[in-house]
Design an enzyme around this catalytic site. Structure first.
Site, PDB file in Angstrom:
ATOM      1  N   TYR A  46       0.743  -1.168   0.070  1.00  0.00           N
ATOM      2  CA  TYR A  46      -0.095  -0.105  -0.069  1.00  0.00           C
ATOM      3  C   TYR A  46       0.852   1.134  -0.138  1.00  0.00           C
ATOM      4  O   TYR A  46       1.873   1.329   0.778  1.00  0.00           O
ATOM      5  CB  TYR A  46      -0.705   0.037   1.418  1.00  0.00           C
ATOM      6  CG  TYR A  46      -2.165  -0.167   1.061  1.00  0.00           C
ATOM      7  CD1 TYR A  46      -3.191   0.522   0.057  1.00  0.00           C
ATOM      8  CD2 TYR A  46      -3.170  -1.174   1.381  1.00  0.00           C
ATOM      9  CE1 TYR A  46      -4.341   0.441  -0.294  1.00  0.00           C
ATOM     10  CE2 TYR A  46      -4.244  -1.542   1.115  1.00  0.00           C
ATOM     11  CZ  TYR A  46      -5.013  -0.448   0.234  1.00  0.00           C
ATOM     12  OH  TYR A  46      -6.121  -0.842  -0.070  1.00  0.00           O
ATOM     13  N   THR A 222      -4.206   6.281 -21.534  1.00  0.00           N
ATOM     14  CA  THR A 222      -4.115   4.992 -21.066  1.00  0.00           C
ATOM     15  C   THR A 222      -2.533   4.299 -21.445  1.00  0.00           C
ATOM     16  O   THR A 222      -1.780   4.942 -22.083  1.00  0.00           O
ATOM     17  CB  THR A 222      -5.109   3.798 -21.460  1.00  0.00           C
ATOM     18  OG1 THR A 222      -5.059   3.994 -22.744  1.00  0.00           O
ATOM     19  CG2 THR A 222      -6.546   4.073 -21.042  1.00  0.00           C
ATOM     20  N   LYS A 225      -2.675   0.501 -24.909  1.00  0.00           N
ATOM     21  CA  LYS A 225      -2.958   0.691 -26.277  1.00  0.00           C
ATOM     22  C   LYS A 225      -1.661   0.672 -27.154  1.00  0.00           C
ATOM     23  O   LYS A 225      -0.961  -0.397 -27.048  1.00  0.00           O
ATOM     24  CB  LYS A 225      -4.135   1.542 -26.476  1.00  0.00           C
ATOM     25  CG  LYS A 225      -5.275   1.671 -25.733  1.00  0.00           C
ATOM     26  CD  LYS A 225      -6.367   2.578 -26.024  1.00  0.00           C
ATOM     27  CE  LYS A 225      -7.685   2.297 -25.071  1.00  0.00           C
ATOM     28  NZ  LYS A 225      -7.673   2.973 -24.070  1.00  0.00           N
TER      29      LYS A 225
HETATM   30  N1  DSN Z   1     -12.498   0.822 -24.298  1.00  0.00           N
HETATM   31  C1  DSN Z   1     -11.553   1.657 -25.153  1.00  0.00           C
HETATM   32  C2  DSN Z   1     -11.606   1.617 -26.599  1.00  0.00           C
HETATM   33  O1  DSN Z   1     -11.574   0.524 -27.172  1.00  0.00           O
HETATM   34  O2  DSN Z   1     -11.130   2.368 -27.270  1.00  0.00           O
HETATM   35  C3  DSN Z   1     -11.463   3.068 -24.818  1.00  0.00           C
HETATM   36  O3  DSN Z   1     -11.744   2.901 -23.089  1.00  0.00           O
END
Ligand code: DSN
Length: 394
Positions: A46, A222, A225
């Site tokens: 934590y 994020t 990706k």
């Molecule tokens: N769910 C994501 C996407 O597929 O673009 C975005 O949060």
């Protein structure tokens, strides 16, 4: 593993990932190193608070880790630590975006973003998300004819509505965004400019997509990706906003940070700084352009006519195949995509007019233009039987 039930599920998912062609635009395959960091002992700790200001003892290594990852993030995106800070604690993209609004926009004030059904994200002010419930959304769209952003229209709307914050950066928009124009729009409206670069962060890191940092006040992303890291997120902010952002992330939205995720972000940032990643990102875009063009040649309508990025939308319904039908038929044959609304869609989100395709994952598996041509042919063949209009069989 001792837990054979779980072990079996992991084995099954590994097999599924190996044996299917993944064209989900927001997914990727992380390296074994990223997985190692995710599965490390950092998961046991934590660390509520920030380096040097924690609420629990035993955080000397956590402090070192978080500072290292912050340094790597600023370096990768060429941000000077004199003007920018980065918060690496967000669990994922949605809490990151909510934290920005919570920190910078008084409740009930206006947030302006691209409509969900034209490529925006739920957290860009959609009514079903906290972003559209706690703040007042103002939506812009894309031009009906070009299916691209119309900056004059966005400017006029921003001047009229005077939102406190404008979001640029989307989940289903395949074109380069003119961040300089957005900066001018935000200035004209007296708004904060937030760029959500979740989809194209890896392309920015590799220099194959324009960097938003010279124009934006806030950049969220994020990390899973095109950046090819763990499921997590980061918020970059100009120094004047950083304290408010940090307070909004913790304790505003979240509890203790997931240090194992942060460690894995660190690994991914290091990987993304290497020449091999630049090569990868260039190939991601080449592959998307090839796949889109090969589908176009076979008679499929590509929204906005093509792509500048890793993703694009296919208007399958223009050939009589709904997005749901298309995604289900493709999945039966091992090609994984998602059904997607297209701009000005007359159908509903459960069975929209299109599908979204992306090439980040298949490129990680080493696929190039040759494979994209084959995939275009496969897609075309699989959907051909459902098509009510003439699709070229090559
Ligand atoms: N769910 C994501 C996407 O597929 O673009 C975005 O949060």
């Amino acid at each position: 593993m001792i837990d054979k039930v779980l072990e079996n599920l992991i084995r099954k998912e590994t097999k599924r990932q190996k044996e299917t062609i993944n064209l989900i635009a927001s997914e990727n395959y992380v390296s074994p190193e990223v997985l190692k960091a995710l599965g490390s002992v950092f998961t046991n700790k934590y660390a509520e608070g920030y380096p040097g200001k924690r609420y629990y003892g035993g955080n000397e290594v956590a402090d070192e880790l978080e500072k290292l990852v912050q340094e790597r993030a600023l370096k990768l995106f060429k941000c000077s630590s004199k003007t920018w800070s980065v918060n690496v604690q967000p669990y994922s993209g949605s809490p990151a975006n909510i934290a920005v609004y919570l920190g910078l926009v008084p409740l009930g004030e206006k947030i302006m973003g691209l409509r969900l059904d034209m490529g925006g994200h739920l957290t860009h002010g959609h009514k079903a998300s906290l972003s559209g419930k706690l703040w007042q959304p103002v939506y812009y769209g894309v031009n009906k004819k070009t299916e691209k952003l119309d900056y004059d229209e966005i400017l006029a709307l921003a001047k009229k509505e005077k939102p406190k914050l404008i979001v640029a950066g989307y989940t289903a928009y395949s074109r380069i965004i003119d961040f300089r124009k957005f900066k001018k729009i935000a200035e004209a409206a007296g708004a904060i400019l937030m760029v959500d670069m979740s989809h194209f962060a890896g392309l920015v890191a590799a220099g194959v997509y324009p960097s938003p940092f010279s124009c934006a006040d806030i950049v969220t992303t994020t990390t899973h990706k095109t950046l090819r890291g763990p499921r997590a997120a980061m918020i970059f902010s100009r120094k004047e906003f950083s304290e408010r952002i940090n307070k909004a992330v913790f304790p505003g939205v979240q509890g203790g940070p997931h240090l194992n995720q942060i460690a894995a972000i660190g690994v991914a940032l290091d990987e993304a700084s290497k020449p091999a990643f630049k090569k990868y990102a260039r190939q991601v875009v080449r592959n998307a352009k090839t796949l889109a063009e090969e589908l176009r040649k076979r008679g499929w309508r590509i929204v906005s006519g093509g792509t500048d990025t890793h993703l694009f939308l296919v208007d399958t319904f223009a050939a009589g195949v709904s997005g749901k039908e298309a995604s289900e038929k493709l999945e039966q044959r091992g090609i994984i995509v998602n059904k997607n609304m297209i701009p000005y869609d007359s159908r509903n989100p459960q069975d929209p007019s299109g599908i979204r395709l992306g090439t980040a994952a298949v490129t990680t598996r080493g696929m190039k233009e040759k494979e994209m041509k084959k995939i275009a042919q496969l897609i075309s063949d699989i959907l051909f039987s459902n098509s009510k209009v003439k699709i070229t069989k090559t």
